[in-house]
Design a protein around this motif. Structure first.
Motif, PDB file in Angstrom:
ATOM      1  N   CYS A 258       0.804  -1.221   0.000  1.00  0.00           N
ATOM      2  CA  CYS A 258       0.000   0.000   0.000  1.00  0.00           C
ATOM      3  C   CYS A 258       0.836   1.269   0.000  1.00  0.00           C
ATOM      4  O   CYS A 258       0.356   2.324  -0.375  1.00  0.00           O
ATOM      5  N   ASP A 259       2.050   1.179   0.502  1.00  0.00           N
ATOM      6  CA  ASP A 259       2.848   2.386   0.688  1.00  0.00           C
ATOM      7  C   ASP A 259       3.213   2.990  -0.663  1.00  0.00           C
ATOM      8  O   ASP A 259       3.958   2.380  -1.435  1.00  0.00           O
ATOM      9  N   PRO A 260       2.692   4.178  -0.962  1.00  0.00           N
ATOM     10  CA  PRO A 260       2.967   4.750  -2.283  1.00  0.00           C
ATOM     11  C   PRO A 260       4.456   4.988  -2.533  1.00  0.00           C
ATOM     12  O   PRO A 260       4.894   5.036  -3.672  1.00  0.00           O
ATOM     13  N   ALA A 261       5.236   5.113  -1.450  1.00  0.00           N
ATOM     14  CA  ALA A 261       6.671   5.347  -1.629  1.00  0.00           C
ATOM     15  C   ALA A 261       7.378   4.113  -2.169  1.00  0.00           C
ATOM     16  O   ALA A 261       8.491   4.184  -2.667  1.00  0.00           O
ATOM     17  N   ARG A 262       6.737   2.947  -2.059  1.00  0.00           N
ATOM     18  CA  ARG A 262       7.369   1.728  -2.532  1.00  0.00           C
ATOM     19  C   ARG A 262       7.103   1.448  -4.004  1.00  0.00           C
ATOM     20  O   ARG A 262       7.751   0.607  -4.607  1.00  0.00           O
ATOM     21  N   LEU A 263       6.088   2.100  -4.545  1.00  0.00           N
ATOM     22  CA  LEU A 263       5.756   1.835  -5.942  1.00  0.00           C
ATOM     23  C   LEU A 263       6.801   2.483  -6.839  1.00  0.00           C
ATOM     24  O   LEU A 263       6.938   3.699  -6.850  1.00  0.00           O
ATOM     25  N   ALA A 264       7.517   1.663  -7.567  1.00  0.00           N
ATOM     26  CA  ALA A 264       8.558   2.209  -8.432  1.00  0.00           C
ATOM     27  C   ALA A 264       7.911   2.924  -9.621  1.00  0.00           C
ATOM     28  O   ALA A 264       8.348   3.988 -10.034  1.00  0.00           O
TER      29      ALA A 264
ATOM     30  N   VAL B 189      -2.100   4.387   5.708  1.00  0.00           N
ATOM     31  CA  VAL B 189      -1.705   4.125   4.314  1.00  0.00           C
ATOM     32  C   VAL B 189      -2.760   3.367   3.514  1.00  0.00           C
ATOM     33  O   VAL B 189      -2.994   3.664   2.342  1.00  0.00           O
ATOM     34  N   ALA B 218       5.372  11.210  -1.830  1.00  0.00           N
ATOM     35  CA  ALA B 218       5.107   9.864  -2.328  1.00  0.00           C
ATOM     36  C   ALA B 218       3.720   9.791  -2.949  1.00  0.00           C
ATOM     37  O   ALA B 218       3.490   9.089  -3.928  1.00  0.00           O
ATOM     38  N   ARG B 221       3.241  12.196  -6.380  1.00  0.00           N
ATOM     39  CA  ARG B 221       3.909  11.636  -7.540  1.00  0.00           C
ATOM     40  C   ARG B 221       2.939  10.787  -8.368  1.00  0.00           C
ATOM     41  O   ARG B 221       3.018  10.746  -9.586  1.00  0.00           O
ATOM     42  N   HIS B 222       2.025  10.111  -7.677  1.00  0.00           N
ATOM     43  CA  HIS B 222       1.121   9.209  -8.383  1.00  0.00           C
ATOM     44  C   HIS B 222      -0.119   9.904  -8.933  1.00  0.00           C
ATOM     45  O   HIS B 222      -0.761   9.392  -9.829  1.00  0.00           O
ATOM     46  N   PRO B 263      11.028   3.039   2.260  1.00  0.00           N
ATOM     47  CA  PRO B 263      10.663   1.877   3.062  1.00  0.00           C
ATOM     48  C   PRO B 263      11.534   0.671   2.714  1.00  0.00           C
ATOM     49  O   PRO B 263      11.055  -0.361   2.274  1.00  0.00           O
TER      50      PRO B 263
END
Lengths: 348, 331
Positions: A258-264, B189, B218, B221-222, B263
């Motif tokens: 779920c963590d958006p920071a992990r989505l490359a 999250v 984070a 960006r999406h 993370p």
């Protein structure tokens, strides 16, 4: 008890008595903080992380009922301590840094006064205490500390106030520092500085840190071990590497996804965990995560899984995790059962 | 395509001392600039992200767009028209621009039911013979909540549900633009993703444009097409979101991106790139505002305010020593 642990919580159960009924906030939670390490507690709102750290210092509100278990801090059970012994423990053996630095400092006293007052146990001249306070302020990166001691909390920015709160917490050289989401009220650049500071101080004061957060990035950045709480019970625990690289519990896996920071890759459709956290008014039957779990099967709805850990102390409470070792995490007393001995409800 | 919203050289100032006090204390300029020299355009149906630390002026800018804060100079054009002063002028604008405020629970009146909260815009802007019960059901359905939520009070809602009510309220008058101030702050999250997916779905279905204000890189960006990074009231960098993330040009943008924790325990940062904190607006540094914290500052930065220079693909950066070479300096 395990010799290496500063804090050893075993089989802790806490209910809250509310007008709506009993809320089963923590159910059979065990957690160890080994000496000199940083243990992270991750959980969404309502997972019981605040209850857990409040119980560690027995700061629970009056409507909390401790059902059982023990909280051993430096060899003594906090839940069975006299009020005098408790007072001696708080602020000396274990201290806490709260979420919001603007409410944890007294607005009508200078920070110097507050930092001197907190050393009330030491029989040394006030001038010495003031020097100590100034030294500690310098350590946490406050410029010109001797003058700034005469300032009031409102004369500092949020990041500075949190630094002061950390300085105060470390002033009595505690064995355990509990940090409850210490950076949520701060901007990212300040957050990075505070985390860096905590890492530096950790190597300096040789204490242990129990770090509570819902920010997985910060947990990865700072912690050695991680405990994942879900609906008042431990879903998974292990080293930070195991948890982030080899998560076993479907909840941990979903949380990491779920963590958006992990989505490359940039994506408009972000992954979520469908469903809601269960209402803890009724203790869940079977696995608490079953209603939201993508891998749920019949046994999950019937039987609550037990946490099974391997030799590295990596374990998940899930029926899908093969029983690698039958022992529970952390060495347990040979006579010990799954739960600690029952205790009388404690008034707090 | 003509822009839905256009901001031209906007400046917003707040008075910090009255004329007499300023005179007595010898303050030459009793104002501070919350927003300075900001220009951007937002196309219909697109998403513009506004990123900055607290005190950077991002919320002030949003408030000025709906007329909650007076503008000192510059222009805010909505569909090519400027609202001049009067509240009646803004009333029409506020029909088309909805605002979602920070703090999902705190922005809802605790004494109103969900039904009253989400149909309140009709009471202000005219019912036009609408059946409010039917409207409440329709709006709840749009944000994915069951109709029986209409009778609940805000304290009975979770953070995510309260946020959905905020979205429903914003949708009530079928606006063209929604300004969302920190739409995911304070949410877990797993819930954060749900709210953003809801916003994206509504954008697709209704052709909405969004101005999203956040400090969460984070997330932005999406969801955003274009992005502006704000520092002390100025846009230090603006352009396509992907370009900025792939190749930040301003040292501040670079520092912000580097401050975001990853993370992954194997990619811990050894040091902190941006030290210190944002200076007070009352003591705005001379030259480039960022030079006090900038790792790349040169002598020129301390005296001369950098003008926006143009990079590839319409990107603008205000920096004397950008990390990406500029094509030309614009005025």
């Amino acid at each position: 008890m395990s010799a290496g642990a500063v804090l050893d919580i075993r089989g802790l159960g806490v209910d809250f008595l509310t007008p709506r009924g009993r809320v089963h906030a923590l159910r059979d939670v065990s957690l160890q903080v080994p000496r000199g390490s940083v243990v992270g507690v991750v959980g969404e709102s309502g997972s019981g992380k605040s209850t857990l750290i409040l119980a560690a210092l027995r700061l629970l509100p009056a409507n909390a009922l401790i059902l059982g278990g023990e909280v051993v801090l430096d060899g003594e059970d906090v839940l069975r301590m006299s009020p005098a012994a408790l007072r001696d423990l708080r602020g000396r053996k274990a201290t806490m840094v709260f979420q919001d630095p603007s409410t944890s400092l007294n607005p009508v006293l200078t920070i110097g006064r507050q930092m001197i007052d907190i050393q009330y146990r030491d029989r040394v001249p006030t001038a010495r205490k003031r020097d100590r306070a100034a030294t500690m302020l310098r350590k946490v990166g406050i410029p010109d500390p001797a003058t700034r001691l005469d300032n009031y909390p409102h004369e500092f920015s949020g990041g500075m106030r949190q630094r002061i709160a950390i300085a105060m917490a470390l002033l009595c050289n505690p064995d355990l520092l509990i940090a409850d989401e210490p950076t949520t009220a701060l901007d990212v650049t300040m957050e990075a500085q505070i985390i860096h500071l905590l890492r530096q101080l950790k190597s300096e004061f040789h204490g242990s840190i129990l770090f509570v957060s819902h920010n997985l990035g910060l947990i990865a950045e700072l912690c050695d071990r991680v405990v994942i709480l879900y609906a008042g019970a431990v879903a998974e625990e292990g080293s930070v590497h195991d948890l982030f690289h080899r998560p076993r519990h479907p909840y941990t896996q979903a949380l990491l996804e779920c963590d958006p920071a992990r989505l490359a890759k940039v994506s408009r459709e972000l992954p979520t965990i469908p469903g809601d956290v269960p209402d803890l008014l009724a203790a869940p039957v079977g696995c608490a995560f079953a209603p939201r779990c993508p891998k749920v099967f019949e046994r999950c709805r019937r039987e609550a899984p037990r946490l099974v850990a391997d030799g590295d102390g990596h374990g998940a409470a899930c029926h899908l995790v093969p029983a690698i070792a039958s022992s529970r995490v952390g060495p347990r007393p040979s006579t010990g059962s799954g739960r600690g001995p029952p205790v009388e409800p404690v008034e707090t | 395509m003509s822009p839905l919203l256009e901001i031209r050289d906007l400046r917003i100032r707040f008075r910090v001392a009255g004329p007499i006090r300023a005179r007595l204390k010898g303050i030459d300029d009793p104002f501070l600039d919350a927003v300075l020299g900001v220009s951007f355009a937002l196309k219909p149906g697109s998403t513009f992200g506004l990123v900055g630390e607290s005190g950077s002026g991002k919320s002030t800018l949003a408030r000025a767009i709906v007329g909650l804060v007076p503008v000192h100079s510059g222009a805010i054009l909505f569909e090519g028209e400027e609202a001049k002063g009067g509240d009646s002028d803004f009333a029409t604008r506020r029909r088309h621009i909805a605002m979602m405020f920070q703090d999902p629970v705190g922005s809802l009146s605790p004494r109103l039911t969900v039904r009253a909260l989400i149909t309140e815009p009709f009471l202000i802007h005219g019912k036009d013979g609408r059946d409010l019960d039917a409207e409440a059901r329709r709006l709840l359905d749009m944000v994915g909540l069951p109709a029986n939520f209409a009778g609940r009070y805000p304290h009975e809602l979770s953070g995510g549900q309260a946020r959905r009510i905020g979205v429903a309220r914003a949708l009530a008058l079928a606006p063209k633009l929604i300004i969302a101030d920190e739409p995911t702050a304070g949410l877990d999250v797993s819930v954060q993703g749900e709210i953003l997916n809801l916003l994206v779905r509504l954008q697709r279905e209704l052709g909405l444009a969004y101005l999203i204000i956040t400090h969460n890189l984070a997330v932005i960006r999406h969801v955003s097409d274009e992005l502006a990074i704000m520092y002390m009231g100025r846009f230090v960098e603006q352009g396509a979101t992907r370009d900025i993330f792939e190749n930040p040009a301003h040292p501040y943008t670079h520092g912000l991106l580097a401050a975001q924790p990853l993370p992954d325990p194997d990619r811990r940062r050894a040091n902190v790139e941006l030290q210190g904190e944002v200076p007070s607006l009352a003591r705005r540094p001379k030259g480039c505002e960022f030079h006090t914290r900038c790792p790349r500052a040169i002598a020129r930065c301390r005296v001369e305010i950098p003008l926006p220079s143009r990079l590839d693909a319409g990107r603008l950066v205000r920096c004397h020593a950008p990390l990406v070479a500029p094509i030309a300096s614009t005025d």
